[in-house]
Design an enzyme around this catalytic site. Structure first.
Site, PDB file in Angstrom:
ATOM      1  CG  HIS A 178      10.995  88.565 -33.174  1.00 15.38           C
ATOM      2  ND1 HIS A 178      10.949  89.717 -32.438  1.00 15.38           N
ATOM      3  CD2 HIS A 178       9.859  87.888 -32.835  1.00 15.38           C
ATOM      4  CE1 HIS A 178       9.846  89.728 -31.696  1.00 15.38           C
ATOM      5  NE2 HIS A 178       9.170  88.627 -31.913  1.00 15.38           N
TER       6      HIS A 178
ATOM      7  CG  HIS B 181      11.319  98.276 -34.544  1.00 15.95           C
ATOM      8  ND1 HIS B 181       9.961  98.351 -34.508  1.00 15.95           N
ATOM      9  CD2 HIS B 181      11.687  97.359 -33.618  1.00 15.95           C
ATOM     10  CE1 HIS B 181       9.527  97.505 -33.591  1.00 15.95           C
ATOM     11  NE2 HIS B 181      10.537  96.887 -33.038  1.00 15.95           N
TER      12      HIS B 181
ATOM     13  CG  ASP C 245      17.305  92.716 -30.364  1.00 15.15           C
ATOM     14  OD1 ASP C 245      17.234  92.235 -29.226  1.00 15.15           O
ATOM     15  OD2 ASP C 245      16.402  92.628 -31.202  1.00 15.15           O
TER      16      ASP C 245
HETATM   17  N1  CMC Z   1      20.388  97.053 -42.284  1.00 15.57           N
HETATM   18  C1  CMC Z   1      20.389  97.495 -43.555  1.00 15.57           C
HETATM   19  N2  CMC Z   1      19.275  97.810 -44.232  1.00 15.57           N
HETATM   20  C2  CMC Z   1      18.104  97.634 -43.610  1.00 15.57           C
HETATM   21  C3  CMC Z   1      18.019  97.174 -42.287  1.00 15.57           C
HETATM   22  C4  CMC Z   1      19.222  96.889 -41.620  1.00 15.57           C
HETATM   23  N3  CMC Z   1      19.214  96.447 -40.362  1.00 15.57           N
HETATM   24  N4  CMC Z   1      16.724  97.106 -41.915  1.00 15.57           N
HETATM   25  C5  CMC Z   1      16.017  97.512 -42.967  1.00 15.57           C
HETATM   26  N5  CMC Z   1      16.852  97.834 -43.991  1.00 15.57           N
HETATM   27  C6  CMC Z   1      16.476  98.381 -45.292  1.00 15.57           C
HETATM   28  C7  CMC Z   1      15.888  97.302 -46.184  1.00 15.57           C
HETATM   29  O1  CMC Z   1      16.878  96.681 -46.976  1.00 15.57           O
HETATM   30  C8  CMC Z   1      14.911  98.109 -46.998  1.00 15.57           C
HETATM   31  O2  CMC Z   1      15.648  98.826 -47.958  1.00 15.57           O
HETATM   32  P1  CMC Z   1      15.025  99.044 -49.441  1.00 15.57           P
HETATM   33  O3  CMC Z   1      13.828  99.906 -49.236  1.00 15.57           O
HETATM   34  O4  CMC Z   1      16.131  99.689 -50.199  1.00 15.57           O
HETATM   35  O5  CMC Z   1      14.679  97.674 -49.948  1.00 15.57           O
HETATM   36  C9  CMC Z   1      14.375  99.143 -46.014  1.00 15.57           C
HETATM   37  O6  CMC Z   1      15.429  99.318 -45.058  1.00 15.57           O
HETATM   38  C10 CMC Z   1      13.098  98.713 -45.299  1.00 15.57           C
HETATM   39  O7  CMC Z   1      13.344  97.435 -44.694  1.00 15.57           O
HETATM   40  P2  CMC Z   1      12.251  96.320 -44.461  1.00 15.57           P
HETATM   41  O8  CMC Z   1      12.927  94.999 -44.401  1.00 15.57           O
HETATM   42  O9  CMC Z   1      11.129  96.498 -45.450  1.00 15.57           O
HETATM   43  O10 CMC Z   1      11.694  96.740 -43.035  1.00 15.57           O
HETATM   44  P3  CMC Z   1      10.811  95.831 -42.128  1.00 15.57           P
HETATM   45  O11 CMC Z   1       9.945  96.740 -41.351  1.00 15.57           O
HETATM   46  O12 CMC Z   1      10.139  94.756 -42.918  1.00 15.57           O
HETATM   47  O13 CMC Z   1      11.876  95.091 -41.211  1.00 15.57           O
HETATM   48  C11 CMC Z   1      13.336  94.588 -39.450  1.00 15.57           C
HETATM   49  C12 CMC Z   1      12.127  95.412 -39.900  1.00 15.57           C
HETATM   50  C13 CMC Z   1      13.540  94.789 -37.951  1.00 15.57           C
HETATM   51  C14 CMC Z   1      13.070  93.092 -39.704  1.00 15.57           C
HETATM   52  C15 CMC Z   1      14.579  95.045 -40.252  1.00 15.57           C
HETATM   53  O14 CMC Z   1      14.836  96.412 -39.992  1.00 15.57           O
HETATM   54  C16 CMC Z   1      15.820  94.202 -39.954  1.00 15.57           C
HETATM   55  O15 CMC Z   1      16.017  93.154 -40.573  1.00 15.57           O
HETATM   56  N6  CMC Z   1      16.685  94.641 -38.972  1.00 15.57           N
HETATM   57  C17 CMC Z   1      17.816  93.861 -38.560  1.00 15.57           C
HETATM   58  C18 CMC Z   1      17.377  92.779 -37.588  1.00 15.57           C
HETATM   59  C19 CMC Z   1      17.047  93.348 -36.241  1.00 15.57           C
HETATM   60  O16 CMC Z   1      17.788  94.147 -35.673  1.00 15.57           O
HETATM   61  N7  CMC Z   1      15.907  92.893 -35.677  1.00 15.57           N
HETATM   62  C20 CMC Z   1      15.466  93.286 -34.340  1.00 15.57           C
HETATM   63  C21 CMC Z   1      14.222  94.083 -34.367  1.00 15.57           C
HETATM   64  S1  CMC Z   1      13.821  94.842 -32.784  1.00 15.57           S
HETATM   65  C22 CMC Z   1      13.530  93.587 -31.652  1.00 15.57           C
HETATM   66  C23 CMC Z   1      12.650  92.477 -32.091  1.00 15.57           C
HETATM   67  O17 CMC Z   1      11.699  92.626 -32.848  1.00 15.57           O
HETATM   68  O18 CMC Z   1      12.886  91.390 -31.621  1.00 15.57           O
END
Ligand code: CMC
Length: 436
Positions: free
Chosen positions: A275, A314, A370
């Site tokens: 986050h 996201h 971010d």
């Molecule tokens: N790098 C590589 N792969 C990713 C990433 C990433 N940053 N984000 C998602 N994926 C992949 C994930 O491995 C999954 O792949 P598969 O379908 O093969 O298993 C797919 O994309 C869907 O990911 P998810 O984890 O189910 O998506 P989510 O909606 O649960 O998670 C998230 C959203 C923001 C937590 C995630 O994208 C992430 O961890 N990003 C990196 C951390 C980040 O930048 N966070 C800031 C978010 S914006 C500001 C805030 O909220 O504070």
């Protein structure tokens, strides 16, 4: 008329194949059914009834809200109906704070009054400094912030009167006003520098920069470009509807906890690297990559699923995060004043690769807010530990707007999800000496 010739109804028909019974549930707002309407679906009269299973709330609306609208597919973000691009271009953070909290842009008089109140509540009780001094010199700024915001609840016990709107407004002013002071104190503690007290003639961000960076001079005036850039970053971070920390605020607030305690909980959620801690994680990642030559190896580990490309992806945006585009532009103005950030080249290269490569394109992984914010913060002289704090200051406004809305919403009760119990059935206690 529908294909079968009957008039379309705003309902959903459900057939329970266990019993052959049909149910009709109302569709609201075009695509919403009430989870409670499922409860009537049961096999026996004394069954609990049907419920939905939605870990991480991926497809569940927990509230009706008028604060922030996001269209993740189109990359749209609006506070109270106003596009983020227009607010970023024309507004100030305190004006946006008023908008988010009160629902309308303020008149000049309303704005003057709000700015006056926020300015005159920036001082924190001196005992907060004693609390800060109890932390180790290397304590993470976010840990200090969470603790000191929670501690504020003990200085304002009347904040417990959460059903009194006037009382709530006073606590809101206090929180918006004191967050920069606590943040600056956390920074100065970390650096071993004497605390600098607020100055009333400065702007919100000007005062914050003064409390952070004034050393050895009577008068410190922040560079106006940096003051404006920080104000812009604060506007972009003011609210983001039902994210993890806003949901935390609502959940804690639903038990009628005071806003200081609830906000400390939201900050704890924001601290996580998935986050608000992501901006810090991005900078650490870019520093670890170190040079463009190391990018292919890094990206290979992301593709293998061993790492995440921090600052990408996201839950809601499946297009470029509009805040990331605005920040990317603002970064250049800051770099002109402060000199470039060598990590920018690595960031640009990562973005270029990610926007073309199948792994990222298939999963709609675009830069989020971010990805570039940390580069600006670093150019402005902030250590990485301060990054999530810089997110928490403006988001205080969003948390409080969400909290107010929850308290005013007659449909809300104490938050309490259901579970599907998958543990052991009943079993008899075994004395310790008989256990194998
Ligand atoms: N790098 C590589 N792969 C990713 C990433 C990433 N940053 N984000 C998602 N994926 C992949 C994930 O491995 C999954 O792949 P598969 O379908 O093969 O298993 C797919 O994309 C869907 O990911 P998810 O984890 O189910 O998506 P989510 O909606 O649960 O998670 C998230 C959203 C923001 C937590 C995630 O994208 C992430 O961890 N990003 C990196 C951390 C980040 O930048 N966070 C800031 C978010 S914006 C500001 C805030 O909220 O504070």
């Amino acid at each position: 008329m529908s294909e079968s010739g009957t008039s379309p109804r705003n309902t959903l028909s459900i057939r329970d194949n266990r019993t052959g019974r049909d149910y009709e549930v109302e569709i609201q707002e075009g695509n919403v059914i009430r989870a409670m309407d499922l409860r009537q679906i049961r096999v026996q009269d004394d069954d609990f009834g049907m419920m939905s299973y939605d870990p991480a709330f991926g497809n569940t609306a927990s509230t009706r809200s008028t604060v922030t609208e996001i269209d993740g597919a189109k990359g749209i973000l609006r506070y109270r109906g106003y596009p983020i691009e227009q607010l970023a271009e024309q507004s100030t953070f305190l004006e946006v704070a008023y908008l988010v909290l009160r629902g309308e842009l303020p008149t000049q008089d309303e704005l003057d009054e709000f700015v006056h109140h926020v300015t005159y509540h920036t001082y924190a009780h001196e005992n907060i400094i004693k609390l800060l001094n109890g932390f180790r010199y290397d304590a993470h700024a976010m840990g200090i912030m969470i603790s000191s915001v929670a501690a504020l609840s003990t200085f304002y016990p009347e904040a417990k009167e959460v059903h009194d709107p006037e009382n709530r407004w006073i606590q809101i002013i206090r929180l918006v006003a004191k967050m920069p002071t606590l943040a600056a104190f956390a920074y100065r503690h970390h650096r071993g520098l004497p605390y600098v007290y607020p100055e009333n003639e400065l702007s919100y961000t000007g005062n914050f920069l003064n409390m952070l960076f004034r050393i050895g001079v009577k008068e410190y005036r922040a560079n106006p470009v940096l003051e404006r850039a920080l104000d812009l970053l604060f506007i972009l971070h003011a609210d983001h509807e039902q994210n993890c920390s806003a949901t935390t605020m609502r959940v804690i607030g639903s038990a009628h906890a005071d806003p200081f305690s609830a906000l400390a909980g939201s900050m704890a959620a924001l601290y996580g690297p998935l986050h608000g801690g992501a901006n810090e994680a991005v900078l650490r990642m870019l520093t670890e990559i170190g040079s463009k030559d190391n990018i292919p190896e890094f990206m290979e580990s992301v593709r293998r699923g061993e790492r995440r490309l921090m600052g990408f992806g996201h839950r809601v945006y499946k297009a470029y995060d509009p805040r990331a585009s605005i920040i990317k532009k603002a970064a250049h103005e800051v770099f002109e004043v402060m000199g470039g950030n060598p990590l920018l080249d690595i960031a640009l290269e990562l973005e270029k690769i990610a926007l073309q490569e199948e792994y990222f394109v298939q999963r709609n992984l675009y830069p989020n807010v971010d990805f570039y914010s940390g580069l600006i913060y670093q150019a402005m002289g902030f250590p990485v530990e301060m990054f999530p704090v810089l997110f928490a200051i403006p988001r205080t406004v969003g948390w409080l707007a969400q909290w107010e809305e929850m308290l005013e919403d007659k449909e809300q009760r104490i938050a309490r999800p259901r579970q599907i119990y998958v543990g052991e059935g009943e079993r008899a206690y075994v004395p310790v000496e008989e256990r194998s």
